[in-house]
Design a protein around this motif. Structure first.
Motif, mmCIF file in Angstrom:
data_model
loop_
_atom_site.group_PDB
_atom_site.id
_atom_site.type_symbol
_atom_site.label_atom_id
_atom_site.label_comp_id
_atom_site.label_asym_id
_atom_site.label_seq_id
_atom_site.Cartn_x
_atom_site.Cartn_y
_atom_site.Cartn_z
ATOM 1 N N UNK A 219 0.842 -1.186 0.000
ATOM 2 C CA UNK A 219 0.000 0.000 0.000
ATOM 3 C C UNK A 219 0.878 1.237 0.000
ATOM 4 N N UNK A 220 0.260 2.355 -0.381
ATOM 5 C CA UNK A 220 0.951 3.633 -0.367
ATOM 6 C C UNK A 220 -0.069 4.706 -0.013
ATOM 7 N N UNK A 221 0.379 5.670 0.751
ATOM 8 C CA UNK A 221 -0.446 6.824 1.093
ATOM 9 C C UNK A 221 0.489 8.022 1.203
ATOM 10 N N UNK A 222 0.304 8.982 0.312
ATOM 11 C CA UNK A 222 1.184 10.156 0.291
ATOM 12 C C UNK A 222 0.338 11.414 0.348
ATOM 13 N N UNK A 223 0.855 12.422 1.021
ATOM 14 C CA UNK A 223 0.151 13.688 1.191
ATOM 15 C C UNK A 223 1.178 14.803 1.273
ATOM 16 N N UNK A 224 0.934 15.912 0.597
ATOM 17 C CA UNK A 224 1.831 17.071 0.678
ATOM 18 C C UNK A 224 1.038 18.345 0.450
ATOM 19 N N UNK A 225 1.442 19.396 1.138
ATOM 20 C CA UNK A 225 0.857 20.709 0.921
ATOM 21 C C UNK A 225 1.910 21.573 0.244
ATOM 22 N N UNK A 226 1.515 22.275 -0.796
ATOM 23 C CA UNK A 226 2.416 23.167 -1.508
ATOM 24 C C UNK A 226 1.860 24.582 -1.451
ATOM 25 N N UNK B 139 -3.427 4.041 -2.184
ATOM 26 C CA UNK B 139 -3.859 2.862 -2.920
ATOM 27 C C UNK B 139 -3.221 1.618 -2.343
ATOM 28 N N UNK B 140 -3.761 0.470 -2.705
ATOM 29 C CA UNK B 140 -3.199 -0.788 -2.215
ATOM 30 C C UNK B 140 -3.256 -1.825 -3.327
ATOM 31 N N UNK B 141 -2.457 -2.869 -3.158
ATOM 32 C CA UNK B 141 -2.421 -3.949 -4.141
ATOM 33 C C UNK B 141 -1.382 -3.714 -5.212
ATOM 34 N N UNK B 142 -1.269 -4.683 -6.086
ATOM 35 C CA UNK B 142 -0.222 -4.629 -7.111
ATOM 36 C C UNK B 142 -0.441 -3.504 -8.109
ATOM 37 N N UNK B 143 -1.684 -3.056 -8.292
ATOM 38 C CA UNK B 143 -1.953 -1.952 -9.211
ATOM 39 C C UNK B 143 -2.189 -0.645 -8.461
ATOM 40 N N UNK B 144 -2.913 -0.710 -7.378
ATOM 41 C CA UNK B 144 -3.314 0.491 -6.654
ATOM 42 C C UNK B 144 -2.155 1.272 -6.069
#
Length: 161
Positions: free
Chosen positions: A17-24, A39-44
């Motif tokens: 899984x991946x979860x990314x967040x940034x403020x610019x 997202x999670x899984x091999x595609x997500x």
């Protein structure tokens, strides 16, 4: 044995899984924008990472920067122009979670040389402690070699950015 190996390979492809967040921040206007994806899984997971990177690249192409990349002069100009939404961003020191972020903050003048060295020392100490814990899990048989390599790779990526 083949079924077991196939099952392990299948699990590796499905999990993750991946979860990314940034403020610019736009240093000219003080306007802020958020980029985030999960997202999670091999595609997500790879897709979420791609969408996050695409958002950040688009924002940066439009003049937005990470808050710690904005110079003190730009911060003061924004604050003196009465841009209230920016004041919340500039008061907080940047949270430096990897070497890349520390280098960017130092080059942008957001942290001093001593703060930079201290941050790098702390990041390196945390990395070494993670590696020790991973090695201990491997040596005691809690994880196999594949999991060991995966965790070491993740620790390196977390450290370097």
């Amino acid at each position: 044995m083949k079924i077991c190996l196939s099952l392990v390979v299948l699990v590796l492809f499905v999990t993750g899984c991946v979860s990314k967040q940034a403020m610019l921040v736009n240093p000219d206007t003080g306007q802020t924008q958020n980029c985030g994806a999960s997202g999670w899984g091999w595609f997500g997971a790879p897709y979420a990472s791609h969408m996050y990177n695409k958002c950040v690249l688009n924002m940066r192409a439009n003049g937005y920067k990470y808050p710690y990349e904005i110079s003190s002069e730009q911060q003061q100009a924004l604050l003196s122009d009465g841009k209230e939404n920016y004041s919340e961003v500039t008061i907080v020191k940047p949270k430096l979670s990897n070497v890349r972020e520390a280098k960017i903050a130092y080059k942008a003048g957001q942290i001093s040389k001593s703060e930079y060295k201290s941050t790098i020392y702390q990041l390196k100490s945390n990395y070494k402690m993670k590696v020790r814990e991973i090695k201990l899990d491997f040596n005691t048989g809690k994880i196999d070699e594949l999991e060991y390599r995966k965790r070491i790779t993740i620790a390196k990526m977390d450290y370097s950015g």
